[in-house]
Design an enzyme around this catalytic site. Structure first.
Site, mmCIF file in Angstrom:
data_model
loop_
_atom_site.group_PDB
_atom_site.id
_atom_site.type_symbol
_atom_site.label_atom_id
_atom_site.label_comp_id
_atom_site.label_asym_id
_atom_site.label_seq_id
_atom_site.Cartn_x
_atom_site.Cartn_y
_atom_site.Cartn_z
ATOM 1 N N HIS A 72 0.855 -1.198 0.000
ATOM 2 C CA HIS A 72 0.000 0.000 0.000
ATOM 3 C C HIS A 72 0.887 1.243 0.000
ATOM 4 O O HIS A 72 1.857 1.302 0.736
ATOM 5 C CB HIS A 72 -0.876 0.041 1.259
ATOM 6 C CG HIS A 72 -2.010 -0.933 1.233
ATOM 7 N ND1 HIS A 72 -3.071 -0.864 2.100
ATOM 8 C CD2 HIS A 72 -2.254 -1.999 0.440
ATOM 9 C CE1 HIS A 72 -3.912 -1.850 1.834
ATOM 10 N NE2 HIS A 72 -3.444 -2.553 0.847
ATOM 11 N N TYR A 197 -8.943 5.278 7.940
ATOM 12 C CA TYR A 197 -9.095 5.602 9.354
ATOM 13 C C TYR A 197 -10.163 6.700 9.438
ATOM 14 O O TYR A 197 -9.942 7.809 8.959
ATOM 15 C CB TYR A 197 -7.774 6.125 9.939
ATOM 16 C CG TYR A 197 -6.708 5.070 10.126
ATOM 17 C CD1 TYR A 197 -5.931 4.624 9.053
ATOM 18 C CD2 TYR A 197 -6.463 4.525 11.387
ATOM 19 C CE1 TYR A 197 -4.938 3.660 9.238
ATOM 20 C CE2 TYR A 197 -5.465 3.559 11.573
ATOM 21 C CZ TYR A 197 -4.715 3.132 10.495
ATOM 22 O OH TYR A 197 -3.735 2.177 10.686
ATOM 23 N N PRO A 288 -3.573 -0.011 19.078
ATOM 24 C CA PRO A 288 -3.329 -0.476 17.710
ATOM 25 C C PRO A 288 -3.493 0.579 16.607
ATOM 26 O O PRO A 288 -3.205 0.294 15.452
ATOM 27 C CB PRO A 288 -4.349 -1.603 17.534
ATOM 28 C CG PRO A 288 -5.384 -1.366 18.564
ATOM 29 C CD PRO A 288 -4.726 -0.669 19.703
ATOM 30 N N LYS A 292 1.647 -0.479 15.196
ATOM 31 C CA LYS A 292 3.067 -0.583 15.536
ATOM 32 C C LYS A 292 3.461 -1.836 16.332
ATOM 33 O O LYS A 292 4.653 -2.158 16.412
ATOM 34 C CB LYS A 292 3.491 0.644 16.362
ATOM 35 C CG LYS A 292 3.587 1.917 15.553
ATOM 36 C CD LYS A 292 4.839 1.934 14.711
ATOM 37 C CE LYS A 292 4.839 3.032 13.686
ATOM 38 N NZ LYS A 292 4.540 2.609 12.323
ATOM 39 N N TYR A 380 4.372 6.303 10.227
ATOM 40 C CA TYR A 380 3.508 5.173 9.889
ATOM 41 C C TYR A 380 4.270 4.102 9.102
ATOM 42 O O TYR A 380 4.154 2.904 9.395
ATOM 43 C CB TYR A 380 2.281 5.651 9.097
ATOM 44 C CG TYR A 380 1.171 4.624 9.051
ATOM 45 C CD1 TYR A 380 0.104 4.675 9.948
ATOM 46 C CD2 TYR A 380 1.193 3.589 8.119
ATOM 47 C CE1 TYR A 380 -0.902 3.718 9.922
ATOM 48 C CE2 TYR A 380 0.190 2.630 8.091
ATOM 49 C CZ TYR A 380 -0.852 2.704 8.987
ATOM 50 O OH TYR A 380 -1.855 1.758 8.959
HETATM 51 P P1 RFL Z 1 2.569 -12.367 21.133
HETATM 52 O O1 RFL Z 1 2.154 -12.394 19.684
HETATM 53 O O2 RFL Z 1 1.546 -12.088 22.149
HETATM 54 O O3 RFL Z 1 3.271 -13.756 21.415
HETATM 55 C C1 RFL Z 1 3.576 -14.186 22.713
HETATM 56 C C2 RFL Z 1 3.548 -15.698 22.747
HETATM 57 O O4 RFL Z 1 3.927 -16.138 24.029
HETATM 58 C C3 RFL Z 1 3.066 -17.179 24.436
HETATM 59 N N1 RFL Z 1 3.089 -17.263 25.895
HETATM 60 C C4 RFL Z 1 3.771 -18.184 26.593
HETATM 61 N N2 RFL Z 1 4.531 -19.215 26.192
HETATM 62 C C5 RFL Z 1 5.087 -19.986 27.167
HETATM 63 N N3 RFL Z 1 4.899 -19.781 28.498
HETATM 64 C C6 RFL Z 1 4.159 -18.743 28.933
HETATM 65 N N4 RFL Z 1 3.998 -18.527 30.247
HETATM 66 C C7 RFL Z 1 3.545 -17.897 27.968
HETATM 67 N N5 RFL Z 1 2.753 -16.811 28.041
HETATM 68 C C8 RFL Z 1 2.491 -16.441 26.794
HETATM 69 C C9 RFL Z 1 1.723 -16.816 23.853
HETATM 70 O O5 RFL Z 1 0.852 -17.922 23.721
HETATM 71 C C10 RFL Z 1 2.159 -16.241 22.500
HETATM 72 O O6 RFL Z 1 2.203 -17.237 21.498
HETATM 73 O O7 RFL Z 1 3.759 -11.320 21.377
HETATM 74 P P2 RFL Z 1 4.927 -10.789 20.415
HETATM 75 O O8 RFL Z 1 5.639 -11.936 19.752
HETATM 76 O O9 RFL Z 1 5.679 -9.823 21.226
HETATM 77 O O10 RFL Z 1 4.181 -10.037 19.223
HETATM 78 C C11 RFL Z 1 3.462 -8.857 19.463
HETATM 79 C C12 RFL Z 1 2.249 -8.774 18.527
HETATM 80 O O11 RFL Z 1 1.505 -9.960 18.613
HETATM 81 C C13 RFL Z 1 1.372 -7.564 18.864
HETATM 82 O O12 RFL Z 1 2.156 -6.450 19.196
HETATM 83 C C14 RFL Z 1 0.463 -7.186 17.668
HETATM 84 O O13 RFL Z 1 -0.498 -8.180 17.417
HETATM 85 C C15 RFL Z 1 -0.229 -5.861 17.952
HETATM 86 N N6 RFL Z 1 -1.136 -5.458 16.879
HETATM 87 C C16 RFL Z 1 -0.673 -4.860 15.737
HETATM 88 N N7 RFL Z 1 0.658 -4.728 15.529
HETATM 89 C C17 RFL Z 1 1.129 -4.215 14.357
HETATM 90 O O14 RFL Z 1 2.342 -4.085 14.193
HETATM 91 N N8 RFL Z 1 0.290 -3.812 13.339
HETATM 92 C C18 RFL Z 1 -1.054 -3.922 13.470
HETATM 93 O O15 RFL Z 1 -1.768 -3.619 12.512
HETATM 94 C C19 RFL Z 1 -1.588 -4.424 14.708
HETATM 95 N N9 RFL Z 1 -2.910 -4.555 14.880
HETATM 96 C C20 RFL Z 1 -2.521 -5.660 17.017
HETATM 97 C C21 RFL Z 1 -3.387 -5.182 15.999
HETATM 98 C C22 RFL Z 1 -3.056 -6.341 18.103
HETATM 99 C C23 RFL Z 1 -4.412 -6.532 18.189
HETATM 100 N N10 RFL Z 1 -4.871 -7.282 19.302
HETATM 101 C C24 RFL Z 1 -5.770 -8.360 19.180
HETATM 102 C C25 RFL Z 1 -4.184 -7.162 20.565
HETATM 103 C C26 RFL Z 1 -4.734 -5.346 16.081
HETATM 104 C C27 RFL Z 1 -5.269 -5.985 17.201
HETATM 105 C C28 RFL Z 1 -6.752 -6.091 17.279
HETATM 106 C C1 PHB Z 2 -5.314 -4.576 10.734
HETATM 107 O O1 PHB Z 2 -5.405 -4.737 9.510
HETATM 108 O O2 PHB Z 2 -5.580 -5.478 11.544
HETATM 109 C C2 PHB Z 2 -4.901 -3.267 11.285
HETATM 110 C C3 PHB Z 2 -4.547 -2.259 10.399
HETATM 111 C C4 PHB Z 2 -4.164 -1.007 10.919
HETATM 112 C C5 PHB Z 2 -4.160 -0.805 12.278
HETATM 113 C C6 PHB Z 2 -4.513 -1.807 13.154
HETATM 114 C C7 PHB Z 2 -4.889 -3.052 12.652
HETATM 115 O O3 PHB Z 2 -3.816 0.428 12.757
#
Ligand code: RFL
Ligand code: PHB
Length: 392
Positions: A72, A197, A288, A292, A380
């Site tokens: 994008h 957005y 979110p 980031k 961004y």
């Molecule tokens: P994770 O992905 O949470 O992975 C951690 C892993 O550790 C495991 N775990 C354990 N394992 C062993 N023993 C234990 N005691 C444990 N406790 C936990 C878990 O099961 C898991 O598998 O962390 P990590 O690797 O630091 O990654 C971070 C990302 O997952 C997170 O920052 C993103 O998902 C945030 N996020 C977004 N980030 C972006 O860069 N771009 C986005 O567009 C974006 N959109 C989002 C998001 C997060 C969202 N939610 C659901 C929180 C949108 C949403 C809705």
């Molecule tokens: C997504 O596609 O899940 C998404 C995109 C942009 C954001 C957060 C989540 O800022």
């Protein structure tokens, strides 16, 4: 069992760290509390920054990503009945790629297993001992039996609800935001080629996608929202209202998944205690809105892998000593950007007409001023990684 680095957590941070360490010649074992199916299906982030894309490509993870990722070159800010494009390509010469986090996780799991890497899924009751010395031990239960992993360093990549952060006992900076997102995955072809957005008097809405067949959408809701109260009809109706703009149509389709995510800003300092290093969500959370979270997790382990290779292969401690401070600079930049995007785009439940006018003024200035739009764009798409470090 013995290895050089014990990695707790098989999210993007833990998996990529094991991949980078293997490339540098350092052994690691990943311990994950959940099953492989669970971590590969968990729907979360979707936006990869430009430096993230470059890194994944550089370390041989681009195959499926190059075929299925959606590049994008901008986003739209929609407010006051108008649509305003922020043209990343024109402003900063770089863009982002939309590719689901679970696809990144699948690619990483496949790459690790194909290279003979060890990932222990369903590892319960992880304990960390001896992190102040140079021979920490990670305990865990698998198939009802207790095991010990003896290592030279431990990476706490276990997300926000993991066990590692408490062992570091850091100072924490925590701010809750008075909103949550209702996230929807829908079987509906995207009708717009970029993310939108939207700031609407009824609340924020975000239009995103996962593939040519799947749309990903979010609605600002109160933090205590029960998704069961949101029927498919209500979701589409609200999205239609908040995303409305001339010439924009929303394809509706079956809602495949829905869930509510709270929003917080959180940083743990330092990200290290002795031979235990925190990375990703274990150390910091951003709301979110700036997309980031996963990108920061990836930026952390890029620094950590180089630092651990220097420590364990060359006895050079400079990288691990600088690890926390190096990462925290990028983390706080992302914290600021994410909080700024969040406050500009959401409707504060306790906000008044004064707040609303300030917000609209900020939005108008951001899209009208090339300087302001450039600032949004460069944050961004992701600020370049600082030079230096053997993986850069
Ligand atoms: P994770 O992905 O949470 O992975 C951690 C892993 O550790 C495991 N775990 C354990 N394992 C062993 N023993 C234990 N005691 C444990 N406790 C936990 C878990 O099961 C898991 O598998 O962390 P990590 O690797 O630091 O990654 C971070 C990302 O997952 C997170 O920052 C993103 O998902 C945030 N996020 C977004 N980030 C972006 O860069 N771009 C986005 O567009 C974006 N959109 C989002 C998001 C997060 C969202 N939610 C659901 C929180 C949108 C949403 C809705
Ligand atoms: C997504 O596609 O899940 C998404 C995109 C942009 C954001 C957060 C989540 O800022």
């Amino acid at each position: 069992m013995r290895t050089q680095v014990g990695i707790v957590g098989a999210g993007p941070a833990g998996l990529l760290l094991s991949h980078l360490l293997a490339r540098a010649g350092v052994d690691a074992v990943v311990l994950e509390a959940r099953s492989r199916e669970y971590v590969e299906q968990r729907v979360r982030a979707g936006v990869l920054e430009h430096p993230t894309v470059e890194l994944l490509r550089e370390v041989g993870l681009a195959g499926r990503f190059d075929r299925q990722g959606m590049p994008h070159e901008g986003i739209s800010l929609r407010f006051d009945g108008g649509d305003h494009r922020i043209d990343f390509a024109a402003l900063v010469g770089r863009g982002i790629t939309v590719y689901g986090q679970q696809e990144v996780v699948k690619d990483l799991v496949a790459a690790r297993l194909a290279a003979g890497g060890e990932i222990v899924f369903d590892a319960a009751d992880v304990t960390l001992d001896g992190v102040d010395g140079d021979a920490p031990v990670v305990g865990y239960t698998k198939d009802g039996r207790r095991h010990e992993l003896h290592c030279a360093a431990v990476a706490g990549c276990d997300g926000f609800h993991g066990v590692s952060r408490a062992v570091v006992a850091p100072q924490v900076f925590d701010r809750a935001h008075p909103y949550a997102w209702l996230g929807i995955l829908a079987e509906a072809a995207p009708t717009h080629h970029e993310l939108v957005y939207a700031n609407h008097p009824r609340g924020f809405a975000l239009y995103s996608m996962r593939s040519p067949e799947i749309t990903r959408l979010y609605l600002q809701v109160p933090p205590d929202t029960d998704p069961a109260g949101w029927s498919d009809a209500r979701i589409w109706d609200e999205l239609g209202t908040r995303l409305a703009a001339e010439g924009f149509t929303l394809n509706e389709g079956p809602v495949l998944e829905k869930g509510v995510t709270g929003m917080r800003s959180f940083v743990a300092e330092p990200m290290r205690r002795g031979r235990l290093f925190l990375a990703g969500d274990a150390a910091h959370i951003v709301p979110p809105t700036g997309a980031k979270g996963m990108n920061l997790a990836i930026a952390d382990v890029r620094v950590l892998a180089a630092a651990l290779a220097d420590l364990l292969l060359r006895g050079d401690e400079r990288g691990v000593d600088a690890y926390s401070e190096t990462c925290l600079r990028r983390v706080w930049r992302a914290e600021h950007f994410s909080a700024w995007m969040t406050s500009m785009l959401h409707v504060a439940p306790d906000g008044d007409a004064f707040d609303r006018r300030l917000q609209l003024s900020q939005l108008r200035y951001t899209v009208a001023s090339r300087a302001a739009a450039t600032s949004l764009a460069e944050n961004y798409v992701g600020l370049p990684f600082p030079s230096g470090g053997s993986l850069s």
